[in-house]
Scaffold this motif. Structure first.
Motif, PDB file in Angstrom:
ATOM      1  N   LEU A  73       0.817  -1.214   0.000  1.00 25.43           N
ATOM      2  CA  LEU A  73       0.000   0.000   0.000  1.00 25.43           C
ATOM      3  C   LEU A  73       0.851   1.265   0.000  1.00 25.43           C
ATOM      4  CD1 LEU A  73      -2.729  -1.062   2.596  1.00 25.43           C
ATOM      5  CD2 LEU A  73      -3.030  -0.843   0.124  1.00 25.43           C
ATOM      6  N   ALA A  74       2.081   1.146   0.525  1.00 23.70           N
ATOM      7  CA  ALA A  74       2.951   2.319   0.636  1.00 23.70           C
ATOM      8  C   ALA A  74       3.877   2.488  -0.563  1.00 23.70           C
ATOM      9  CB  ALA A  74       3.787   2.208   1.913  1.00 23.70           C
ATOM     10  N   GLU A  75       3.890   1.495  -1.464  1.00 28.92           N
ATOM     11  CA  GLU A  75       4.847   1.534  -2.569  1.00 28.92           C
ATOM     12  C   GLU A  75       4.170   2.053  -3.837  1.00 28.92           C
ATOM     13  OE1 GLU A  75       6.972  -1.834  -5.095  1.00 28.92           O
ATOM     14  OE2 GLU A  75       7.573  -1.902  -2.995  1.00 28.92           O
ATOM     15  N   SER A  76       4.684   3.131  -4.364  1.00 29.35           N
ATOM     16  CA  SER A  76       4.029   3.785  -5.500  1.00 29.35           C
ATOM     17  C   SER A  76       3.980   2.907  -6.746  1.00 29.35           C
ATOM     18  CB  SER A  76       4.723   5.108  -5.829  1.00 29.35           C
ATOM     19  OG  SER A  76       6.099   4.900  -6.093  1.00 29.35           O
ATOM     20  N   GLU A  77       5.053   2.153  -7.021  1.00 26.75           N
ATOM     21  CA  GLU A  77       5.071   1.297  -8.215  1.00 26.75           C
ATOM     22  C   GLU A  77       4.001   0.213  -8.127  1.00 26.75           C
ATOM     23  OE1 GLU A  77       7.948  -1.924 -10.539  1.00 26.75           O
ATOM     24  OE2 GLU A  77       8.747  -0.816  -8.829  1.00 26.75           O
ATOM     25  N   ALA A  78       3.912  -0.413  -6.955  1.00 26.77           N
ATOM     26  CA  ALA A  78       2.929  -1.480  -6.762  1.00 26.77           C
ATOM     27  C   ALA A  78       1.510  -0.946  -6.869  1.00 26.77           C
ATOM     28  CB  ALA A  78       3.142  -2.146  -5.399  1.00 26.77           C
ATOM     29  N   MET A  79       1.260   0.188  -6.220  1.00 31.70           N
ATOM     30  CA  MET A  79      -0.098   0.730  -6.218  1.00 31.70           C
ATOM     31  C   MET A  79      -0.498   1.270  -7.586  1.00 31.70           C
ATOM     32  SD  MET A  79      -1.500   0.009  -3.456  1.00 31.70           S
ATOM     33  CE  MET A  79      -2.998   0.985  -3.593  1.00 31.70           C
ATOM     34  N   ALA A  80       0.472   1.782  -8.337  1.00 31.85           N
ATOM     35  CA  ALA A  80       0.167   2.258  -9.689  1.00 31.85           C
ATOM     36  C   ALA A  80      -0.315   1.094 -10.551  1.00 31.85           C
ATOM     37  CB  ALA A  80       1.396   2.906 -10.313  1.00 31.85           C
ATOM     38  N   ALA A  81       0.349  -0.053 -10.418  1.00 35.32           N
ATOM     39  CA  ALA A  81      -0.041  -1.242 -11.181  1.00 35.32           C
ATOM     40  C   ALA A  81      -1.392  -1.768 -10.703  1.00 35.32           C
ATOM     41  CB  ALA A  81       1.023  -2.318 -11.048  1.00 35.32           C
ATOM     42  N   PHE A  82      -1.605  -1.696  -9.406  1.00 34.70           N
ATOM     43  CA  PHE A  82      -2.820  -2.235  -8.791  1.00 34.70           C
ATOM     44  C   PHE A  82      -4.049  -1.382  -9.135  1.00 34.70           C
ATOM     45  CE2 PHE A  82      -5.353  -3.206  -4.819  1.00 34.70           C
ATOM     46  CZ  PHE A  82      -5.559  -4.541  -5.117  1.00 34.70           C
ATOM     47  N   GLU A  83      -3.852  -0.091  -9.253  1.00 38.08           N
ATOM     48  CA  GLU A  83      -4.980   0.802  -9.533  1.00 38.08           C
ATOM     49  C   GLU A  83      -5.186   1.012 -11.038  1.00 38.08           C
ATOM     50  OE1 GLU A  83      -4.384   4.279  -7.108  1.00 38.08           O
ATOM     51  OE2 GLU A  83      -5.119   3.228  -5.326  1.00 38.08           O
ATOM     52  N   ASN A  84      -4.290   0.465 -11.837  1.00 34.55           N
ATOM     53  CA  ASN A  84      -4.405   0.577 -13.297  1.00 34.55           C
ATOM     54  C   ASN A  84      -4.152  -0.786 -13.941  1.00 34.55           C
ATOM     55  OD1 ASN A  84      -4.513   3.717 -13.727  1.00 34.55           O
ATOM     56  ND2 ASN A  84      -2.879   3.362 -12.253  1.00 34.55           N
ATOM     57  N   THR A  85      -4.837  -1.803 -13.446  1.00 28.41           N
ATOM     58  CA  THR A  85      -4.611  -3.149 -13.977  1.00 28.41           C
ATOM     59  C   THR A  85      -5.010  -3.217 -15.454  1.00 28.41           C
ATOM     60  OG1 THR A  85      -6.803  -3.907 -13.288  1.00 28.41           O
ATOM     61  CG2 THR A  85      -4.981  -4.269 -11.743  1.00 28.41           C
ATOM     62  N   VAL A  86      -4.352  -4.105 -16.160  1.00 28.69           N
ATOM     63  CA  VAL A  86      -4.631  -4.310 -17.580  1.00 28.69           C
ATOM     64  C   VAL A  86      -5.887  -5.170 -17.705  1.00 28.69           C
ATOM     65  CG1 VAL A  86      -3.699  -5.266 -19.722  1.00 28.69           C
ATOM     66  CG2 VAL A  86      -2.161  -4.245 -18.037  1.00 28.69           C
ATOM     67  N   PRO A  87      -6.808  -4.866 -18.623  1.00 30.38           N
ATOM     68  CA  PRO A  87      -7.968  -5.729 -18.817  1.00 30.38           C
ATOM     69  C   PRO A  87      -7.535  -7.122 -19.286  1.00 30.38           C
ATOM     70  CG  PRO A  87      -8.291  -3.603 -19.912  1.00 30.38           C
ATOM     71  CD  PRO A  87      -6.858  -3.672 -19.493  1.00 30.38           C
ATOM     72  N   LEU A  88      -8.187  -8.124 -18.774  1.00 29.07           N
ATOM     73  CA  LEU A  88      -7.861  -9.502 -19.139  1.00 29.07           C
ATOM     74  C   LEU A  88      -7.856  -9.696 -20.651  1.00 29.07           C
ATOM     75  CD1 LEU A  88      -7.387 -12.492 -18.436  1.00 29.07           C
ATOM     76  CD2 LEU A  88      -9.854 -12.730 -18.112  1.00 29.07           C
ATOM     77  N   SER A  89      -8.785  -9.043 -21.335  1.00 31.54           N
ATOM     78  CA  SER A  89      -8.893  -9.198 -22.787  1.00 31.54           C
ATOM     79  C   SER A  89      -7.616  -8.779 -23.518  1.00 31.54           C
ATOM     80  CB  SER A  89     -10.071  -8.384 -23.326  1.00 31.54           C
ATOM     81  OG  SER A  89      -9.907  -7.012 -23.001  1.00 31.54           O
ATOM     82  N   GLN A  90      -6.855  -7.861 -22.915  1.00 32.43           N
ATOM     83  CA  GLN A  90      -5.635  -7.365 -23.569  1.00 32.43           C
ATOM     84  C   GLN A  90      -4.426  -8.283 -23.373  1.00 32.43           C
ATOM     85  OE1 GLN A  90      -4.657  -3.264 -22.743  1.00 32.43           O
ATOM     86  NE2 GLN A  90      -6.718  -2.537 -23.219  1.00 32.43           N
ATOM     87  N   VAL A  91      -4.524  -9.219 -22.424  1.00 31.34           N
ATOM     88  CA  VAL A  91      -3.389 -10.123 -22.178  1.00 31.34           C
ATOM     89  C   VAL A  91      -3.753 -11.570 -22.507  1.00 31.34           C
ATOM     90  CG1 VAL A  91      -2.216  -8.690 -20.473  1.00 31.34           C
ATOM     91  CG2 VAL A  91      -4.031 -10.236 -19.737  1.00 31.34           C
ATOM     92  N   ALA A  92      -4.900 -11.745 -23.141  1.00 30.37           N
ATOM     93  CA  ALA A  92      -5.394 -13.097 -23.435  1.00 30.37           C
ATOM     94  C   ALA A  92      -4.439 -13.886 -24.314  1.00 30.37           C
ATOM     95  CB  ALA A  92      -6.767 -13.017 -24.093  1.00 30.37           C
ATOM     96  N   ASP A  93      -3.669 -13.188 -25.153  1.00 32.25           N
ATOM     97  CA  ASP A  93      -2.752 -13.870 -26.069  1.00 32.25           C
ATOM     98  C   ASP A  93      -1.312 -13.896 -25.562  1.00 32.25           C
ATOM     99  OD1 ASP A  93      -4.761 -14.413 -27.943  1.00 32.25           O
ATOM    100  OD2 ASP A  93      -4.568 -12.423 -28.834  1.00 32.25           O
ATOM    101  N   SER A  94      -1.100 -13.434 -24.343  1.00 32.96           N
ATOM    102  CA  SER A  94       0.260 -13.412 -23.806  1.00 32.96           C
ATOM    103  C   SER A  94       0.690 -14.828 -23.415  1.00 32.96           C
ATOM    104  CB  SER A  94       0.350 -12.479 -22.596  1.00 32.96           C
ATOM    105  OG  SER A  94      -0.485 -12.929 -21.553  1.00 32.96           O
ATOM    106  N   GLN A  95       1.981 -15.006 -23.270  1.00 35.34           N
ATOM    107  CA  GLN A  95       2.517 -16.324 -22.904  1.00 35.34           C
ATOM    108  C   GLN A  95       3.419 -16.200 -21.682  1.00 35.34           C
ATOM    109  OE1 GLN A  95       4.147 -17.402 -26.875  1.00 35.34           O
ATOM    110  NE2 GLN A  95       2.676 -19.084 -26.818  1.00 35.34           N
ATOM    111  N   PRO A  96       2.829 -15.964 -20.518  1.00 37.50           N
ATOM    112  CA  PRO A  96       3.635 -15.824 -19.306  1.00 37.50           C
ATOM    113  C   PRO A  96       4.194 -17.176 -18.857  1.00 37.50           C
ATOM    114  CG  PRO A  96       1.311 -15.865 -18.743  1.00 37.50           C
ATOM    115  CD  PRO A  96       1.383 -15.863 -20.249  1.00 37.50           C
ATOM    116  N   ASP A  97       5.240 -17.129 -18.063  1.00 41.15           N
ATOM    117  CA  ASP A  97       5.785 -18.364 -17.489  1.00 41.15           C
ATOM    118  C   ASP A  97       4.833 -18.946 -16.455  1.00 41.15           C
ATOM    119  OD1 ASP A  97       8.651 -18.504 -18.635  1.00 41.15           O
ATOM    120  OD2 ASP A  97       8.461 -16.423 -17.955  1.00 41.15           O
TER     121      ASP A  97
END
Length: 225
Positions: A73-97
């Protein structure tokens, strides 16, 4: 290149028609986030709808607000990602490990039956990459199938939020189904430890954890796999 883990988080903020609010459980995002980060992994945060994720207010109170949650909650990088998550539809074709599904009661409503998520998990699983989930997160695994048309849970040792824990939090009559029962119905070799005990299982490239207390252990198993 370091390894990549894709978190898929709920966008659902209400407990059925109970009038109560819900969302994701903060510790189940924060604790794994730091396990992956500390291991040098790239962490991508996505949610069903994208944008700011609803958080179960109870997970920010008392002992539930763990050191990892405080740090997150105190870390700006983490909260920026958490409050601006990517829509699932945009990562549907990604290939994460690895794909990781944190829980919170919100997932019971918006992960099961989500065809985009099913396809992502099926591709990840078939490629031999890791599919992981904790607490109610395995609700998101219920629709994913193998090439043979079986549930990815069939014949696999697995765990998730138990019936006794659902009873303990008074939500058994609120949720549309009980996760433990559904995992067994799909052929999963469901196991559990005592309520609120850290318990996680790796069976091949499927890794699951029982409850919020298991979230860090799940992430550790993913990194080890």
């Amino acid at each position: 290149m370091g390894k990549t883990v894709l978190f898929v988080i709920t966008s659902h903020d209400s407990l059925g028609d109970s009038g109560q609010k819900t969302g994701t459980w903060a510790e189940e995002v924060a604790a794994p986030y730091y396990v992956f980060k500390n291991a040098g992994w790239q962490v991508k945060l996505a949610s069903v709808k994208g944008g700011k994720v609803p958080v179960d207010a109870a997970s920010l109170q008392g002992d539930f607000k763990t050191a990892a949650v405080e740090k997150f909650l105190a870390e700006s990088e983490a909260m920026a990602a958490f409050e601006n998550t990517v829509p699932l539809s945009q990562v549907a074709d990604s290939q994460p490990d690895a794909v990781f599904l944190p829980g919170g009661h919100g997932v019971v409503w918006d992960l099961p039956g989500n065809k985009t998520l099913d396809t992502l998990l099926e591709k990840t699983f078939a490629a031999g990459n890791v599919v992981s989930a904790v607490c109610h997160g395995p609700c998101g695994l219920l629709g994913a199938k193998t090439a043979d048309g079986d549930s990815i849970l069939k014949g696999k040792r697995c765990t998730g939020f138990s019936n006794s824990e659902e009873d303990a939090v008074g939500k058994s009559q609120v949720v549309p189904f009980l996760l433990e029962d559904r995992m067994k119905e799909l052929g999963g070799r469901y196991e559990k430890a005592g309520n609120w005990t850290s318990f996680a299982i790796a069976d091949g490239n499927l890794i699951t954890g029982q409850n919020p207390q298991s979230s860090e252990r799940v992430a550790q198993l993913v990194v080890a796999a």
